[in-house]
Every structure is written in C-alpha cells, then in structure tokens.
Design a protein around this motif. Sequence first.
Motif, PDB file in Angstrom:
ATOM      1  N   LYS A  62       0.830  -1.208   0.000  1.00  0.00           N
ATOM      2  CA  LYS A  62       0.000   0.000   0.000  1.00  0.00           C
ATOM      3  C   LYS A  62       0.866   1.260   0.000  1.00  0.00           C
ATOM      4  O   LYS A  62       1.845   1.358   0.740  1.00  0.00           O
ATOM      5  N   ILE A  63       0.482   2.200  -0.833  1.00  0.00           N
ATOM      6  CA  ILE A  63       1.143   3.505  -0.843  1.00  0.00           C
ATOM      7  C   ILE A  63       0.488   4.335   0.263  1.00  0.00           C
ATOM      8  O   ILE A  63      -0.723   4.532   0.247  1.00  0.00           O
ATOM      9  N   VAL A  64       1.270   4.809   1.235  1.00  0.00           N
ATOM     10  CA  VAL A  64       0.675   5.571   2.330  1.00  0.00           C
ATOM     11  C   VAL A  64       1.045   7.059   2.316  1.00  0.00           C
ATOM     12  O   VAL A  64       0.423   7.867   2.998  1.00  0.00           O
ATOM     13  N   ALA A  66       2.228   9.819  -0.817  1.00  0.00           N
ATOM     14  CA  ALA A  66       2.693  10.138  -2.167  1.00  0.00           C
ATOM     15  C   ALA A  66       2.030  11.421  -2.619  1.00  0.00           C
ATOM     16  O   ALA A  66       1.026  11.850  -2.042  1.00  0.00           O
ATOM     17  N   TYR A  67       2.620  12.046  -3.632  1.00  0.00           N
ATOM     18  CA  TYR A  67       2.084  13.307  -4.157  1.00  0.00           C
ATOM     19  C   TYR A  67       2.061  13.245  -5.676  1.00  0.00           C
ATOM     20  O   TYR A  67       2.941  12.646  -6.290  1.00  0.00           O
TER      21      TYR A  67
ATOM     22  N   LEU B  53      -6.139   5.000  -6.860  1.00  0.00           N
ATOM     23  CA  LEU B  53      -6.221   5.959  -5.764  1.00  0.00           C
ATOM     24  C   LEU B  53      -7.437   5.653  -4.908  1.00  0.00           C
ATOM     25  O   LEU B  53      -8.550   5.582  -5.400  1.00  0.00           O
ATOM     26  N   MET B  56      -7.420  10.422  -0.518  1.00  0.00           N
ATOM     27  CA  MET B  56      -6.579  11.614  -0.616  1.00  0.00           C
ATOM     28  C   MET B  56      -6.784  12.453   0.632  1.00  0.00           C
ATOM     29  O   MET B  56      -7.890  12.504   1.173  1.00  0.00           O
ATOM     30  N   ALA B  61      -2.964  17.902  -0.293  1.00  0.00           N
ATOM     31  CA  ALA B  61      -2.768  17.363  -1.643  1.00  0.00           C
ATOM     32  C   ALA B  61      -1.934  16.081  -1.580  1.00  0.00           C
ATOM     33  O   ALA B  61      -1.067  15.824  -2.415  1.00  0.00           O
ATOM     34  N   LYS B  62      -2.195  15.304  -0.538  1.00  0.00           N
ATOM     35  CA  LYS B  62      -1.404  14.111  -0.267  1.00  0.00           C
ATOM     36  C   LYS B  62      -2.219  12.849  -0.539  1.00  0.00           C
ATOM     37  O   LYS B  62      -3.378  12.754  -0.124  1.00  0.00           O
ATOM     38  N   ILE B  63      -1.598  11.897  -1.206  1.00  0.00           N
ATOM     39  CA  ILE B  63      -2.226  10.592  -1.408  1.00  0.00           C
ATOM     40  C   ILE B  63      -1.948   9.769  -0.145  1.00  0.00           C
ATOM     41  O   ILE B  63      -0.781   9.590   0.224  1.00  0.00           O
ATOM     42  N   VAL B  64      -3.005   9.305   0.527  1.00  0.00           N
ATOM     43  CA  VAL B  64      -2.773   8.557   1.773  1.00  0.00           C
ATOM     44  C   VAL B  64      -3.126   7.069   1.647  1.00  0.00           C
ATOM     45  O   VAL B  64      -2.758   6.265   2.507  1.00  0.00           O
ATOM     46  N   GLU B  65      -3.841   6.726   0.602  1.00  0.00           N
ATOM     47  CA  GLU B  65      -4.045   5.308   0.325  1.00  0.00           C
ATOM     48  C   GLU B  65      -4.177   5.082  -1.174  1.00  0.00           C
ATOM     49  O   GLU B  65      -5.070   5.625  -1.825  1.00  0.00           O
TER      50      GLU B  65
END
Lengths: 189, 189
Positions: A62-64, A66-67, B53, B56, B61-65
């Motif tokens: 899982k990506i926790v 990223a931007y 995705l 968010m 503006a951060k991807i959290v999962e």
Amino acid sequence: MISYPNGKKIYNKPLISSGNRGMDLEESINITNAYYRDNNIALIYKKPTPIKLVKMDYEKAKIVEAYFEQPSTTDYNGVYKGYYIDFEAKETNNATSFPLANIHAHQIEHLKKVIEHKGIAFIIVSFRKKEEVYVLPANIVIQFYEAGVRKSIPYQTFIEKGFKIKEGYALRLDYLKIIDEKFIKDFSK
Amino acid sequence: MISYPNGKKIYNKPLISSGNRGMDLEESINITNAYYRDNNIALIYKKPTPIKLVKMDYEKAKIVEAYFEQPSTTDYNGVYKGYYIDFEAKETNNATSFPLANIHAHQIEHLKKVIEHKGIAFIIVSFRKKEEVYVLPANIVIQFYEAGVRKSIPYQTFIEKGFKIKEGYALRLDYLKIIDEKFIKDFSK
C-alpha cells in the motif's frame, strides 16, 4: 465503458443534458480512445499521472504517502496508421479565448520536439460554455507561446486555424477524422 | 542524470564493477532515453506506473491510500524519425532462457496491436548473469507466446533472432542503433 452479458461493448454514459454537458473532456477522450482501440482504428492511451512516492506499507503493498507530480510531457500518445500521435487536452470556461497558462512550458517544449521527430502534435480544447471542442495544431500553440505578446489564444484562432470536432454518441469525439483529413493528407515524413 | 553548475549534463552513475553490474536495466534505459532526448535523437519516455487511488488528504494534496496497478500496456513508448516506438524491458537471472511469465497477456496483446498499427514493437531483455542485453522483435515474442508449447524463450533464440545491444558509457544502451539497422531499413509503412 460498460460490458453487457452478451459481450457487446457500449460506449456511453448517461448524458445529463444536451451535448456532452455533464461529461468532462478527459472522459470523452478516454471513451473515444477505447472505441478506437476496440475497433482497431488506433492505439492511443492517456498516460498515468506520475506520483512522487514517499512512503510505502510494503506488507500491504500500500502507498501511504505520495504526491501527484507535474507531468513533463503531454497526457495522450499512441500510434495511428504508423504515425506517432501526441496531444494535450484542456477545458476552459473562458468563452472568448484559451488562456495559455493552461499549458506548461515543458509541455510546449515537448510538443515542439514531437514535431521535430516527425510525430503529429496538437492540442484538444473544449470551450465549455460554447459546447465546442477543437483540434489546434501544435505549431499554432507554439507560435502564440513563443511570441509572448498575448496570454491567451483567441477563440477566433480556433475557428480560423483549428478544426471543430464533430461530437457523436458511440464515437464521442472523433478527433482522428480531423487528423486524417487535415494532418496526414499533406503530412510528409 | 546529473546537472553540473556549468550546465553540462553528465550521463553517468558510479559503476559498482565491470559492465553495467550494479545498474539495473530500467535505469540504463532511462539514462539512454535522456541522452536521446537531449541530443535530439528521439523522444522516448517510460510511462508512469498507474495507481489505484483510494484516499486523498485534499488539504495537503497528499495521497494517503493507493495501490500500484498492473499496467495494461508496455513501459516505454515514443517517436523516432517519425516512427512510433513501443517496447517492454525485462531482466532475468535465468541464463538459458527468458521465462514468458515475465510478460503479461495484455502486454502481448498490446505489442500485437502496435504491429497492426504499423508501429515498431520489441522487447529488451537483460540476461543478468551473462551481462548481455538484447532487442527481440515483438513478432518473435508473440509467436512463442501463442504457440503455447514452451514457457520460455531460449537464450539461443536471442542469439539467432534478436540483436545484442552494444553497451557504452554516455550512451548506455544504444538500442536505437539496432532499430535503425534492423527494423527501419526494411520497414514499410
């Protein structure tokens, strides 16, 4: 795209009102590209948006953190009749011109290079309020950008030097018809 | 790629030992593509890996999962002398053959379509233990895949029907030299 049990693919989406109102440009182009691919007309894809990966949970894959990153190229590319196709698609609420701020300097640079390497480069612009979508050859965009005089390309330029895309149902935005008639006809490799 | 204060670009990375050992194939190809771009030879990029995705943090503006998705196409595409170029690059530790499991069914399908639409399609395979990197035309890969007899392509096939890429320093893996000599020479649009 919806796949029905009989395997027939339906390239539609409920239209909220007339025209393509309610469907954004990207969605229309994606549906069109799926139609082109499934009917063996062309192989054109939207590139994924690049991300800057900061943290992964490797156990869960899982990506926790990223931007999203600014893409350094255009959004779409692929191949049509042996030609390399490359374009950027943008919408504007402005009715009288297309603001150049919508296209980044490195994308202009990229479009220039596509032309240099004998690819077919253009932009697709949707004037939302007019419900009109145009193909504008990249060299026109580059000219405006490099002249540095105006901060936008007048709507009139799209009328004179661009080509309006006919909107359809299954074939939502048949931009390759324009590429066929206006680009390839006198496109010398 | 390192940019020095004087603006001169250096296409290198410390080599851990002889050859390109210590540098993976993807990195070598990326450096090569940067060289091609900066020297106006070709415009070829690695596509970003698509993500699914899930969540968010819009304020930051951060991807959290999010999760990495299987790409439905190949990793690299672009334009060279007006030709559409499309390829997948893979490494193997196997010294006697290249396992077909490395290439997914939809990637084979994609390479077939590239050929149909008159693009130039191939795979680049690095035999790590031999320190040899080959270009193999996509039609050969497709033949092996569709025959369904073997689960791998023998190393010998790379010798006979593939083309070994000469490794260099600034121009790490000059695969376009092979495209020039072996594909374009008798490539009819």
